[in-house]
Design an enzyme around this catalytic site. Structure first.
Site, PDB file in Angstrom:
ATOM      1  N   HIS A  97       0.645  -1.070  -0.028  1.00 55.11           N
ATOM      2  CA  HIS A  97       0.109  -0.086  -0.179  1.00 55.11           C
ATOM      3  C   HIS A  97       0.974   1.156   0.087  1.00 55.11           C
ATOM      4  O   HIS A  97       0.770   1.952  -0.917  1.00 55.11           O
ATOM      5  CB  HIS A  97      -1.136   0.054   1.149  1.00 55.11           C
ATOM      6  N   HIS A 154       3.714   6.610   5.726  1.00 56.35           N
ATOM      7  CA  HIS A 154       2.379   7.387   5.995  1.00 56.35           C
ATOM      8  C   HIS A 154       1.736   6.760   7.101  1.00 56.35           C
ATOM      9  O   HIS A 154       1.052   7.308   7.810  1.00 56.35           O
ATOM     10  CB  HIS A 154       1.627   7.934   4.841  1.00 56.35           C
ATOM     11  N   GLU A 192       0.662   5.629  12.834  1.00 54.86           N
ATOM     12  CA  GLU A 192      -0.502   5.103  13.106  1.00 54.86           C
ATOM     13  C   GLU A 192      -0.794   3.425  13.390  1.00 54.86           C
ATOM     14  O   GLU A 192      -1.434   3.516  14.605  1.00 54.86           O
ATOM     15  CB  GLU A 192      -1.802   5.685  11.876  1.00 54.86           C
ATOM     16  N   ASP A 193      -0.185   2.859  12.771  1.00 54.67           N
ATOM     17  CA  ASP A 193      -0.413   1.445  12.644  1.00 54.67           C
ATOM     18  C   ASP A 193       0.452   0.575  13.495  1.00 54.67           C
ATOM     19  O   ASP A 193       0.205  -0.555  13.821  1.00 54.67           O
ATOM     20  CB  ASP A 193      -0.634   0.831  11.356  1.00 54.67           C
ATOM     21  N   ASP A 217      -3.567   8.566  -0.898  1.00 57.35           N
ATOM     22  CA  ASP A 217      -3.656   7.474  -0.118  1.00 57.35           C
ATOM     23  C   ASP A 217      -5.072   6.676  -0.290  1.00 57.35           C
ATOM     24  O   ASP A 217      -5.393   5.716  -0.252  1.00 57.35           O
ATOM     25  CB  ASP A 217      -3.538   7.820   1.348  1.00 57.35           C
ATOM     26  N   ASP A 265     -20.722  17.387 -24.822  1.00 56.24           N
ATOM     27  CA  ASP A 265     -19.228  17.149 -24.722  1.00 56.24           C
ATOM     28  C   ASP A 265     -18.858  15.583 -24.506  1.00 56.24           C
ATOM     29  O   ASP A 265     -18.039  15.266 -23.806  1.00 56.24           O
ATOM     30  CB  ASP A 265     -18.458  17.843 -23.704  1.00 56.24           C
TER      31      ASP A 265
HETATM   32 MN    MN Z   1      -2.573   4.768   4.021  1.00 58.95          MN
END
Ligand code: MN
Length: 357
Positions: free
Chosen positions: A49, A73, A77-78, A140, A259
């Site tokens: 990811h 990133h 957090e994880d 993300d 269009d």
């Molecule tokens: Mn992510």
């Protein structure tokens, strides 16, 4: 699922920069180590990811700190990793970028019930004192949407709705139209699968039916341009499924969308844009009220282009979008392309533009 390897990322980065590649590799190894116990819903190792997020950003020619932050990133957090450690091993900028993305991620987990979509967007913008945070967060979300098939039906609905309400407008505000288009089309597919299927089928039929005519038209215009000394690159475009859906909601019929078919004409300078326009109007009859000069008067997200709709071959309505190669970069990546090119000037501009007046 198409996925990329670290080597693909490195190759791409080398192709447009002279960045510190060992630093990029360190960020990758660091993320891989911290995420090693985790798996994606698809069963793949989690590192897939952040690696894909970094790769998409590299295709926008992102700078090295943005790429490192993209790889890192989700670590704070994880996993057990901390912001202080990220700063020690990389730098303050990478830390701030990771911190900003982490805060935004927490927002969309916890505060959804209490906040309207517009307030949430405002909050996101106020958190992002560096616009790169928004870009990383958008990419993300884009990768998570591309891999939404592995999530439960309930999660799919929730993420699709949130994407339409929060991330699509954000992408629009910074003019990242390629990301915006892809996000809304994936969300649409999950939210209204049968309508999506109907529209996709009609669009595919139209594509088959008009392919030849459009290619002939392209050749004809190309030869007129040549005689007049204009070098141009052409691209045949069909309106995308979600935009068709929105048009149909406002009482249009599929056949009358002006269009639906377009030919994008890319030239080297503004003078050639207007010359191209003149030659197109000389050879095709324009329809009323469908001429827009966004070169003289750009959209607020800095999009610039000339649009005109004409009667094409077989009386199909055909839109021409005429712009320079530079304008095309902005049309695809929006202010992000300025950011990566001009740094601080763009920062001021983006802040102003993101002010949601
Ligand atoms: Mn992510």
């Amino acid at each position: 699922m198409n996925t990329v390897s670290y080597n693909d990322l490195e190759k791409l980065v080398i192709s447009y920069s002279t960045f510190d590649i060992p630093k990029l590799r360190r960020a990758y190894e660091y993320a891989k180590k911290y995420h090693q116990e985790q798996k994606r819903a698809s069963g793949e190792p989690y590192i897939i990811h952040p690696l894909n997020v970094a790769y998409i950003l590299a295709s926008m020619h992102a700078d090295i700190d943005t790429l490192c932050a993209a790889l890192l990133h989700d670590v704070v957090e994880d996993t057990e990793s901390t912001l202080d450690d990220v700063e020690k091993r990389f730098n303050k900028t990478v830390r701030d970028l990771v911190d900003g993305v982490t805060k935004m991620t927490k927002l969309d987990l916890n505060n959804k019930k209490e906040l309207s979509a517009i307030n949430l967007r405002r909050l996101i913008v106020s958190l992002a004192d560096d616009p790169r945070i928004i870009i990383i967060k958008l990419v993300d979300r884009l990768h998570n949407m591309r891999t939404l098939e592995y999530k439960s039906l309930e999660k799919q609905q929730e993420k699709a709705l949130e994407t339409l309400e929060i991330y699509v407008p954000l992408a629009y505000y910074i003019g990242a139209s390629k990301i915006k288009d892809e996000l809304e089309n994936i969300a649409f597919k999950y939210l209204k699968p049968s309508l999506y299927g109907d529209i996709k089928k009609q669009r595919d039929d139209l594509k088959k039916e008009t392919k030849e005519i459009l290619e002939e038209t392209e050749k004809m215009v190309q030869s007129i341009f040549k005689k007049n000394g204009i070098k141009a690159k052409f691209e045949i475009r069909y309106k995308d499924n979600y935009s068709i859906y929105k048009k149909l909601l406002t009482n249009n019929k599929f056949e009358t969308i002006h269009d639906m078919l377009s030919i994008k004409v890319l030239v080297k300078n503004i003078r050639d844009c207007y010359l191209a326009l003149m030659l197109i109007h000389e050879n095709f009859t324009p329809i009323n009220n469908r001429f827009k000069d966004y070169i003289a008067k750009p959209k607020t997200n800095m999009y610039r282009s000339i649009h005109t709709t004409v009667f094409g071959a077989d009386n199909h309505l055909l839109q021409f979008q005429i712009r320079t190669f530079d304008m095309e970069r902005v049309a695809i990546f929006g202010l992000t392309s300025y950011w990566f090119k001009y740094k601080n000037n763009a920062k001021n501009y983006m802040k102003k533009d993101l002010d949601f007046r």
